[in-house]
Design a protein around this motif. Sequence first.
Motif, PDB file in Angstrom:
ATOM      1  N   ARG A   4       0.821  -1.220   0.000  1.00 41.39           N
ATOM      2  CA  ARG A   4       0.000   0.000   0.000  1.00 41.39           C
ATOM      3  C   ARG A   4       0.848   1.261   0.000  1.00 41.39           C
ATOM      4  O   ARG A   4       0.385   2.311  -0.431  1.00 41.39           O
ATOM      5  CB  ARG A   4      -0.935   0.013   1.205  1.00 41.39           C
ATOM      6  N   VAL A   5       2.082   1.171   0.490  1.00 39.70           N
ATOM      7  CA  VAL A   5       2.950   2.347   0.615  1.00 39.70           C
ATOM      8  C   VAL A   5       4.333   2.029   0.074  1.00 39.70           C
ATOM      9  O   VAL A   5       4.909   0.999   0.410  1.00 39.70           O
ATOM     10  CB  VAL A   5       3.072   2.781   2.093  1.00 39.70           C
ATOM     11  N   SER A   6       4.853   2.932  -0.745  1.00 41.62           N
ATOM     12  CA  SER A   6       6.242   2.831  -1.213  1.00 41.62           C
ATOM     13  C   SER A   6       6.909   4.185  -1.067  1.00 41.62           C
ATOM     14  O   SER A   6       6.376   5.195  -1.538  1.00 41.62           O
ATOM     15  CB  SER A   6       6.313   2.416  -2.684  1.00 41.62           C
ATOM     16  N   ILE A   7       8.047   4.196  -0.403  1.00 47.43           N
ATOM     17  CA  ILE A   7       8.894   5.386  -0.318  1.00 47.43           C
ATOM     18  C   ILE A   7      10.127   5.032  -1.138  1.00 47.43           C
ATOM     19  O   ILE A   7      10.791   4.033  -0.854  1.00 47.43           O
ATOM     20  CB  ILE A   7       9.297   5.712   1.136  1.00 47.43           C
ATOM     21  N   GLN A   8      10.425   5.837  -2.159  1.00 41.66           N
ATOM     22  CA  GLN A   8      11.470   5.442  -3.100  1.00 41.66           C
ATOM     23  C   GLN A   8      12.141   6.649  -3.724  1.00 41.66           C
ATOM     24  O   GLN A   8      11.573   7.738  -3.775  1.00 41.66           O
ATOM     25  CB  GLN A   8      10.854   4.558  -4.191  1.00 41.66           C
ATOM     26  N   THR A   9      13.355   6.440  -4.238  1.00 40.82           N
ATOM     27  CA  THR A   9      14.064   7.500  -4.944  1.00 40.82           C
ATOM     28  C   THR A   9      13.707   7.499  -6.426  1.00 40.82           C
ATOM     29  O   THR A   9      13.693   8.549  -7.061  1.00 40.82           O
ATOM     30  CB  THR A   9      15.595   7.344  -4.792  1.00 40.82           C
ATOM     31  N   GLU A  10      13.406   6.318  -6.970  1.00 39.01           N
ATOM     32  CA  GLU A  10      13.132   6.220  -8.408  1.00 39.01           C
ATOM     33  C   GLU A  10      11.721   6.719  -8.754  1.00 39.01           C
ATOM     34  O   GLU A  10      10.829   6.720  -7.912  1.00 39.01           O
ATOM     35  CB  GLU A  10      13.334   4.794  -8.928  1.00 39.01           C
ATOM     36  N   ASP A  11      11.564   7.119 -10.001  1.00 40.47           N
ATOM     37  CA  ASP A  11      10.276   7.586 -10.503  1.00 40.47           C
ATOM     38  C   ASP A  11       9.287   6.430 -10.532  1.00 40.47           C
ATOM     39  O   ASP A  11       9.664   5.264 -10.387  1.00 40.47           O
ATOM     40  CB  ASP A  11      10.458   8.175 -11.907  1.00 40.47           C
ATOM     41  N   PHE A  12       8.018   6.749 -10.722  1.00 40.77           N
ATOM     42  CA  PHE A  12       6.974   5.727 -10.801  1.00 40.77           C
ATOM     43  C   PHE A  12       6.183   5.899 -12.092  1.00 40.77           C
ATOM     44  O   PHE A  12       6.153   6.975 -12.674  1.00 40.77           O
ATOM     45  CB  PHE A  12       6.036   5.787  -9.584  1.00 40.77           C
ATOM     46  N   ASP A  13       5.566   4.820 -12.528  1.00 43.24           N
ATOM     47  CA  ASP A  13       4.757   4.789 -13.737  1.00 43.24           C
ATOM     48  C   ASP A  13       3.294   4.757 -13.298  1.00 43.24           C
ATOM     49  O   ASP A  13       2.819   3.739 -12.765  1.00 43.24           O
ATOM     50  CB  ASP A  13       5.117   3.542 -14.545  1.00 43.24           C
ATOM     51  N   LEU A  14       2.576   5.854 -13.511  1.00 39.55           N
ATOM     52  CA  LEU A  14       1.198   5.965 -13.043  1.00 39.55           C
ATOM     53  C   LEU A  14       0.325   4.852 -13.607  1.00 39.55           C
ATOM     54  O   LEU A  14      -0.441   4.222 -12.875  1.00 39.55           O
ATOM     55  CB  LEU A  14       0.610   7.334 -13.397  1.00 39.55           C
ATOM     56  N   GLY A  15       0.428   4.574 -14.882  1.00 42.81           N
ATOM     57  CA  GLY A  15      -0.388   3.533 -15.501  1.00 42.81           C
ATOM     58  C   GLY A  15      -0.142   2.176 -14.869  1.00 42.81           C
ATOM     59  O   GLY A  15      -1.087   1.440 -14.559  1.00 42.81           O
ATOM     60  N   ALA A  16       1.111   1.837 -14.659  1.00 45.33           N
ATOM     61  CA  ALA A  16       1.447   0.551 -14.046  1.00 45.33           C
ATOM     62  C   ALA A  16       0.942   0.493 -12.608  1.00 45.33           C
ATOM     63  O   ALA A  16       0.448  -0.553 -12.155  1.00 45.33           O
ATOM     64  CB  ALA A  16       2.963   0.322 -14.091  1.00 45.33           C
ATOM     65  N   GLU A  17       1.044   1.602 -11.894  1.00 43.52           N
ATOM     66  CA  GLU A  17       0.561   1.646 -10.503  1.00 43.52           C
ATOM     67  C   GLU A  17      -0.953   1.439 -10.447  1.00 43.52           C
ATOM     68  O   GLU A  17      -1.454   0.697  -9.602  1.00 43.52           O
ATOM     69  CB  GLU A  17       0.941   2.972  -9.835  1.00 43.52           C
ATOM     70  N   LEU A  18      -1.676   2.098 -11.350  1.00 42.97           N
ATOM     71  CA  LEU A  18      -3.135   1.953 -11.351  1.00 42.97           C
ATOM     72  C   LEU A  18      -3.558   0.544 -11.750  1.00 42.97           C
ATOM     73  O   LEU A  18      -4.486  -0.023 -11.169  1.00 42.97           O
ATOM     74  CB  LEU A  18      -3.775   2.993 -12.264  1.00 42.97           C
ATOM     75  N   ASP A  19      -2.865  -0.038 -12.727  1.00 44.02           N
ATOM     76  CA  ASP A  19      -3.159  -1.425 -13.120  1.00 44.02           C
ATOM     77  C   ASP A  19      -2.947  -2.377 -11.948  1.00 44.02           C
ATOM     78  O   ASP A  19      -3.771  -3.256 -11.695  1.00 44.02           O
ATOM     79  CB  ASP A  19      -2.275  -1.858 -14.296  1.00 44.02           C
ATOM     80  N   ALA A  20      -1.843  -2.205 -11.231  1.00 44.58           N
ATOM     81  CA  ALA A  20      -1.551  -3.074 -10.091  1.00 44.58           C
ATOM     82  C   ALA A  20      -2.579  -2.882  -8.979  1.00 44.58           C
ATOM     83  O   ALA A  20      -2.973  -3.855  -8.325  1.00 44.58           O
ATOM     84  CB  ALA A  20      -0.148  -2.790  -9.561  1.00 44.58           C
ATOM     85  N   LEU A  21      -3.024  -1.656  -8.771  1.00 43.27           N
ATOM     86  CA  LEU A  21      -4.006  -1.385  -7.718  1.00 43.27           C
ATOM     87  C   LEU A  21      -5.336  -2.062  -8.022  1.00 43.27           C
ATOM     88  O   LEU A  21      -5.968  -2.634  -7.140  1.00 43.27           O
ATOM     89  CB  LEU A  21      -4.205   0.128  -7.555  1.00 43.27           C
ATOM     90  N   ARG A  22      -5.739  -2.030  -9.283  1.00 41.48           N
ATOM     91  CA  ARG A  22      -7.018  -2.652  -9.676  1.00 41.48           C
ATOM     92  C   ARG A  22      -6.935  -4.161  -9.644  1.00 41.48           C
ATOM     93  O   ARG A  22      -7.903  -4.832  -9.286  1.00 41.48           O
ATOM     94  CB  ARG A  22      -7.416  -2.178 -11.068  1.00 41.48           C
TER      95      ARG A  22
END
Length: 157
Positions: A4-22
């Motif tokens: 549910r939570v990620s703290i990270q230095t690298e960028d994130f991919d919104l589309g991939a995050e939303l797909d994984a959440l669904r």
Amino acid sequence: MTARVSIQTEDFDLGAELDALRQGDKRVGAVCSFVGTVRDRNDGLSVSSMELEHYPGMTEKSIEAMIDEACARFDIFAARVVHRVGLLQPLDQVVMVAVTSAHRGESFQACEFLMDYLKTQAPFWKKEQTPEGARWVDARVSDDAALAKWGISAGNA
């Protein structure tokens, strides 16, 4: 299941995050997301970079508690928060909040609640580089007011 939570230095991919959440959850009728980015100006000064620091372990625990509160307040299925730390430049993505529910109203409210809570209560420290030198960024009165609309004061959250 994705954390549910990620703290990270690298960028994130919104589309991939939303797909994984669904994750193929057929109950989902609404997905609401917010992405915050680094601006090139703040309080009238240009900003060349922003550095974010956090307290590992404590930050994740604090955000997990925020998500638990959102789940208790709103009829949502899942929530995900990704927050970056380290040195960031204008236009870089800083934070993502995403929420799923059956209907849009609950997703919108939970997403806004989580973002308001993050702005005032999550243990992050921001330092901006400006033409006048480095400066630490404090929470704004408007951020405290946004949190107050949920019945939470910055002092008791």
